[in-house]
Design a protein around this motif. Structure first.
Motif, short mmCIF file in Angstrom:
data_model
loop_
_atom_site.label_atom_id
_atom_site.label_comp_id
_atom_site.label_asym_id
_atom_site.label_seq_id
_atom_site.Cartn_x
_atom_site.Cartn_y
_atom_site.Cartn_z
N ALA A 18 0.86 -1.22 -0.01
CA ALA A 18 0.14 -0.09 0.19
C ALA A 18 0.95 1.44 -0.05
CB ALA A 18 -0.96 0.01 1.26
N PRO A 69 -8.06 -0.54 -4.39
CA PRO A 69 -7.36 0.77 -3.58
C PRO A 69 -7.22 0.16 -2.03
CG PRO A 69 -9.11 1.47 -5.01
CD PRO A 69 -9.12 0.10 -5.12
N ALA A 70 -6.38 0.90 -1.41
CA ALA A 70 -6.25 0.67 0.09
C ALA A 70 -7.57 1.03 0.98
CB ALA A 70 -4.92 1.14 0.87
N ALA A 71 -8.04 2.08 0.62
CA ALA A 71 -9.21 2.39 1.41
C ALA A 71 -10.65 1.37 1.17
CB ALA A 71 -9.43 3.60 0.62
N GLU A 72 -10.21 0.55 0.37
CA GLU A 72 -11.44 -0.44 0.15
C GLU A 72 -10.86 -1.84 0.64
OE1 GLU A 72 -12.56 -0.55 -4.09
OE2 GLU A 72 -12.65 1.63 -4.24
N ASN A 74 -10.68 -3.92 3.70
CA ASN A 74 -10.99 -3.99 5.25
C ASN A 74 -10.08 -4.86 5.85
OD1 ASN A 74 -12.64 -5.24 7.60
ND2 ASN A 74 -13.53 -3.12 7.27
N TYR A 125 -11.17 -0.46 10.40
CA TYR A 125 -9.91 0.13 9.77
C TYR A 125 -9.80 -0.59 8.42
CZ TYR A 125 -8.16 1.32 14.43
OH TYR A 125 -8.19 2.26 15.79
N THR A 126 -9.27 0.39 7.66
CA THR A 126 -8.87 -0.10 6.38
C THR A 126 -7.46 -0.25 6.11
OG1 THR A 126 -8.68 2.22 5.22
CG2 THR A 126 -10.96 1.11 5.19
N ALA A 128 -5.45 1.22 4.17
CA ALA A 128 -5.19 2.73 3.98
C ALA A 128 -5.02 3.25 5.27
CB ALA A 128 -6.24 3.58 3.35
N ASP A 129 -5.74 3.03 6.33
CA ASP A 129 -5.68 3.51 7.91
C ASP A 129 -4.57 3.13 8.39
OD1 ASP A 129 -8.28 4.65 7.72
OD2 ASP A 129 -9.19 3.01 8.49
N SER A 132 -0.97 4.47 6.40
CA SER A 132 -0.83 5.87 6.41
C SER A 132 0.34 6.41 7.06
CB SER A 132 -2.10 6.68 6.75
OG SER A 132 -1.94 7.84 6.67
N ARG A 156 -10.20 5.82 17.64
CA ARG A 156 -11.08 5.38 16.59
C ARG A 156 -11.69 4.01 17.55
NH1 ARG A 156 -9.41 4.74 10.88
NH2 ARG A 156 -11.55 3.67 11.17
#
Length: 157
Positions: A18, A69-72, A74, A125-126, A128-129, A132, A156
């Motif tokens: 990622a 994508p990393a945001a997708e 889970n 969390y994803t 991307a979280d 980052s 969170r």
């Protein structure tokens, strides 16, 4: 609860990929960064590719990248995918349990709730979280003048 090495290494690999989403990543590279066996990583990459988490490219200049994508991606779902058996204790599996008090024991209820809570937190969390701001060892020299980010905020949870 203890995650298997397979899941641990899968999570590390996914975070690394990622962070380097602009290019293909190689097994050799990940092996050197994390000091993990190449053979073990090949199995992990193969499995993550089958699950759609990674896209693999064959050939001399091949490698792998995120399958989406990393945001997708889970984290809870990824852990469920990579863990073969989420049975914390023997009595979680009716087929293999030899527990003599299973019918009246409340331990399995408490542990089941704990497992559900554990996975619920990871579901928040994803990839991307988690990736980052991560600085991997080979980039520490370049990051010397930057402030290394704090751990993921506990607000969170």
């Amino acid at each position: 609860m203890k995650l298997t090495a397979f899941t641990d290494y899968s999570l590390r690999l996914m975070m690394y990929v990622a962070v380097h989403d602009e290019r293909l990543v190689s097994i050799k590279e990940v092996s050197e960064v994390f000091d993990i066996s190449r053979n073990h990583l090949m199995k992990i990459v193969h499995e993550l590719g089958k699950g759609g988490y990674l896209q693999t490219v064959r050939g001399k200049n091949g490698g792998f990248r995120l399958g989406r994508p990393a945001a997708e991606i889970n984290v809870g779902q990824l852990v469920r995918y990579t863990e073969e058996d989420m049975s914390i204790v023997e009595c979680f599996s009716q087929e293999t349990s030899n527990c003599k008090i299973a019918a009246s024991c409340k331990l399995s209820i408490a542990l089941s709730q704990a497992l559900k809570a554990f996975l619920t937190v990871l579901d928040g969390y994803t990839l991307a979280d988690l990736s980052s701001g991560v600085v991997f060892p080979e980039f520490l020299g370049a990051a010397r003048d930057r402030k290394i980010p704090e751990a993921i905020s506990s607000d969170r949870v």
